[in-house]
Write a protein that holds these residues in place. Sequence first.
Motif, mmCIF file in Angstrom:
data_model
loop_
_atom_site.group_PDB
_atom_site.id
_atom_site.type_symbol
_atom_site.label_atom_id
_atom_site.label_comp_id
_atom_site.label_asym_id
_atom_site.label_seq_id
_atom_site.Cartn_x
_atom_site.Cartn_y
_atom_site.Cartn_z
ATOM 1 N N PRO A 1 31.531 4.280 61.192
ATOM 2 C CA PRO A 1 30.716 5.481 60.535
ATOM 3 C C PRO A 1 30.746 6.875 61.427
ATOM 4 N N VAL B 1 37.725 10.542 54.904
ATOM 5 C CA VAL B 1 36.907 10.884 53.675
ATOM 6 C C VAL B 1 35.715 11.891 54.473
ATOM 7 N N THR B 2 35.374 11.847 55.677
ATOM 8 C CA THR B 2 34.408 12.701 56.097
ATOM 9 C C THR B 2 34.833 13.949 56.874
ATOM 10 N N ASN C 1 30.937 14.076 53.101
ATOM 11 C CA ASN C 1 31.844 13.345 52.395
ATOM 12 C C ASN C 1 32.015 14.361 50.831
HETATM 13 C C1 LIG Z 1 31.068 8.995 53.955
HETATM 14 O O1 LIG Z 1 32.162 8.288 54.411
HETATM 15 C C2 LIG Z 1 32.008 7.424 55.504
HETATM 16 C C3 LIG Z 1 33.222 7.064 55.890
HETATM 17 O O2 LIG Z 1 33.833 8.179 56.783
HETATM 18 C C4 LIG Z 1 31.000 6.338 55.384
HETATM 19 O O3 LIG Z 1 30.833 5.501 56.505
HETATM 20 C C5 LIG Z 1 29.702 6.775 54.991
HETATM 21 O O4 LIG Z 1 28.781 5.704 54.274
HETATM 22 C C6 LIG Z 1 29.768 7.943 53.867
HETATM 23 N N1 LIG Z 1 28.467 8.523 53.433
HETATM 24 C C7 LIG Z 1 28.208 8.747 52.218
HETATM 25 C C8 LIG Z 1 26.845 9.395 52.279
HETATM 26 O O5 LIG Z 1 28.741 8.080 51.495
#
Ligand SMILES: *[C@@H]1O[C@H](CO)[C@@H](O)[C@H](O)[C@H]1NC(C)=O
Length: 658
Positions: free
Chosen positions: A72, A100-101, A90
Amino acid sequence: MVFPKLVIQTGIFAYAVSSVTAVDISVSSTGGNATNGHQYGFLHEDINNSGDGGLYAELIRNRAFQISEGFPATLDAWHPINGVELSLKNLSIPLSDVLVTSMNVAASPEQGEVGFFNDGYWGMDVKASRKYSGSFWVKGAYSGQFTASLQSNVSGETFGTANITSQSTAGEWTEHEFELTPSKDAPNSNNSFVLTFDASGVSGGSLDFNLISLFPPTFRGRKNGMRTDIAEALEQFHPTLFRIPGGNMLEGLTNRSWWDWKNTLGPLKNRPGFTGAWGYQQTNGLGLVEYLEFAEDIGMEIVLGVYDGLSLNGDITPESQLQYYIDDALDEIEFIRGPADSKWGSVRAELGHPDPWKLQYVEVGNEDWLSGGWETFKEYRFPNFLSALNEAYPDIQVISSGSYYDGYDIPQPAGGDYHVYAEPDTLVAEFNKFDNITTPHIIGEMAAIHPNGGSGWDGPQQPFPWWGGTIGEAVSLIGYERNQDRIIGAAYAPIIRNMNRWQWAITMIQFTADTVTRSTSWYMWELMAAHTMTETLPATSQFDPLYYVAGRNNQTGGHIFKAAVYNSTDGVDVPVKLAFEGVAPGTSGELTILTGPEDPYGSNDPYTGVNVVKTSKTTIRSDKSGNFQFNLPDLSVAILDTSPATTRRWNRTTRRKT
Ligand SMILES: *[C@@H]1O[C@H](CO)[C@@H](O)[C@H](O)[C@H]1NC(C)=O
Ligand SMILES: *[C@@H]1O[C@H](CO)[C@@H](O)[C@H](O)[C@H]1NC(C)=O
Ligand SMILES: *[C@@H]1O[C@H](CO)[C@@H](O)[C@H](O)[C@H]1NC(C)=O
Ligand SMILES: *[C@@H]1O[C@H](CO)[C@@H](O)[C@H](O)[C@H]1NC(C)=O
Ligand SMILES: *[C@@H]1O[C@H](CO)[C@@H](O)[C@H](O)[C@H]1NC(C)=O
Ligand SMILES: *[C@@H]1O[C@H](CO)[C@@H](O)[C@H](O)[C@H]1NC(C)=O
Ligand SMILES: *[C@@H]1O[C@H](CO)[C@@H](O)[C@H](O)[C@H]1NC(C)=O
Ligand SMILES: *[C@@H]1O[C@H](CO)[C@@H](O)[C@H](O)[C@H]1NC(C)=O
Ligand SMILES: *[C@@H]1O[C@H](CO)[C@@H](O)[C@H](O)[C@H]1NC(C)=O
Ligand SMILES: *[C@@H]1O[C@H](CO)[C@@H](O)[C@H](O)[C@H]1NC(C)=O
Ligand SMILES: *[C@@H]1O[C@H](CO)[C@@H](O)[C@H](O)[C@H]1NC(C)=O
């Protein structure tokens, strides 16, 4: 415990005044066994920031906004500058499928110079004269400059700056690379990496950043490489065996989070990172290729651990699904040593390594006798791996992750792996342990960790390696070396300890962001590993309190005698009378003796590096009957080497003295 003071002077022929009879050793010139030349080495895995934040030279902590338990996203280690708002996003266009983040930095134009800083892994070592190499990815419309700098996290003083002209656009991610050479040394390691930009040049109100990285000059200048001072402390003990990638790191916490080598290849943006075995995010930056290059740079033989369907939580792969992991191991071996036109060999070639690496030892799993894995390991996991690996690579020595002593009648031609973390008395008592075992073994993990007195596995560890423990290790090592025809080599573990976040106290080397110190064991292993035998030779055996092995090196022409004394009677010196068949009277040899502090529980200071190990080197000659005579103090380690140029080192790559 204070040992009695030595009552007899050390020195040549001094034995004559001793009331103790000399240990009379004669070494034959024939009847020995060839060795493999790589008896001494270590295990490395990323235990509590000894990879990320340790051997791996990356200075930026959390460069891709991951913390773990499935990773996370987090802003841990990142701090805003000049009132900007940092947030995680994201984006619909991520940097890559796996990262991705990203971090969004929002600022209004009138805020001026804004940005963020990262305080590293317990700080950063900042030295003038070093050229730091940085990079970051950014997305967003910005015309202007980025300013990267290294600053004190305490006083705010700037030690060095680089300006980077923005190439960033709104529609895609752009990588920016820079070099930064500080103009002065920071007074301590409380330093940060700062990245700023001029908010008035941003259209759209914010910029997005990802994969922000900064490396000091690395060991042998490898891109994405190792931290120089730690790598040098490792190189300098002359290791020749390198067990990777674990250890528990290989197994992972579950069968969804083991160390998957395929995730560690290529550009950093394609490496997802993983949860690791110690609860924090590991970047996958220190990947398979980085390990192999490091082994190549130092001249170490690899023992490669392959995942075999057991994880630390007890996840076990049923036989019906095992082929996936067997194929994965075969792919990994092909990646390492397959021809450049093979499926995985070509991936290696694309990554800049057309020539195969050498790989002779493959270990199936790690400690399969734990986590409830033993029955399935013996029943189908090991036999299936063994036959597949033997068939594809008949010359590879396959190793079971358990030993004969874990209760496994290891199917031939496989070898075993024995792990020993013990008190010195146990290591001494195990001197003969491998004398009658015909199966080859590695000692895949070893160290003296407990004080004498039977505290058991869960008892307290010593705070640092200590001299009495070091001698215990020496006795076991000599025992292994006597059996070099079957003992592939021994690996110290864990090898390095991050003094800011450790779990396991006893390591050969300790470090912080800007220090590296060597333990008592480092000095003993260094001496042992500096004198390589190409052949062991039969010698009279009367051990306790003197433990020894004899042999020779066919390149240096030297005869070699390695010995340790553990608990001599009343703590007096042990006189030694040593003759090598075929070595003429009057031959000279270099005698190196290591002794420790009066208190056998004395340690090297892990903060200052003050070393309690005393090294004495003397040149002695065999007498007219051909005997070398000398005394060895209690709790000492000694090597006599008659090679003509004993001050020079045996180079394992060239197999010559340098
Ligand atoms: C964004 O990406 C992260 C992985 O890096 C994931 O854990 C998270 O749930 C994602 N958040 C959303 C809001 O999709
Ligand atoms: C030296 O010893 C090694 C290992 O035992 C062996 O492989 C090599 O052939 C020997 N070289 C010579 C010149 O005898
Ligand atoms: C410097 O950093 C170390 C490690 O994070 C910390 O223990 C120490 O308190 C810091 N010193 C100052 C002056 O901030
Ligand atoms: C650096 O400063 C930040 C706050 O300004 C603090 O949170 C962090 O702990 C400091 N880091 C070190 C290593 O002292
Ligand atoms: C960076 O740019 C600033 C302002 O444009 C200038 O003062 C500074 O000297 C530059 N620094 C370097 C290292 O080029
Ligand atoms: C080392 O890692 C373990 C497992 O994550 C953790 O429990 C322990 O607190 C860590 N040790 C330190 C000193 O941070
Ligand atoms: C993962 O472990 C579970 C048991 O916890 C097992 O049911 C499953 O088959 C395993 N999967 C693989 C691919 O090994
Ligand atoms: C090894 O075998 C020899 C000969 O049978 C025996 O004397 C010795 O005690 C055995 N050593 C060990 C450690 O079992
Ligand atoms: C050579 O190897 C044989 C077979 O393992 C063993 O019996 C013998 O003791 C070894 N000799 C030396 C000098 O190590
Ligand atoms: C060796 O001496 C130490 C210190 O007195 C003691 O703790 C240890 O048990 C002794 N070991 C043996 C095998 O005599
Ligand atoms: C051994 O020799 C090789 C080839 O000349 C050299 O690259 C390497 O640095 C040497 N190793 C050491 C430890 O001196």
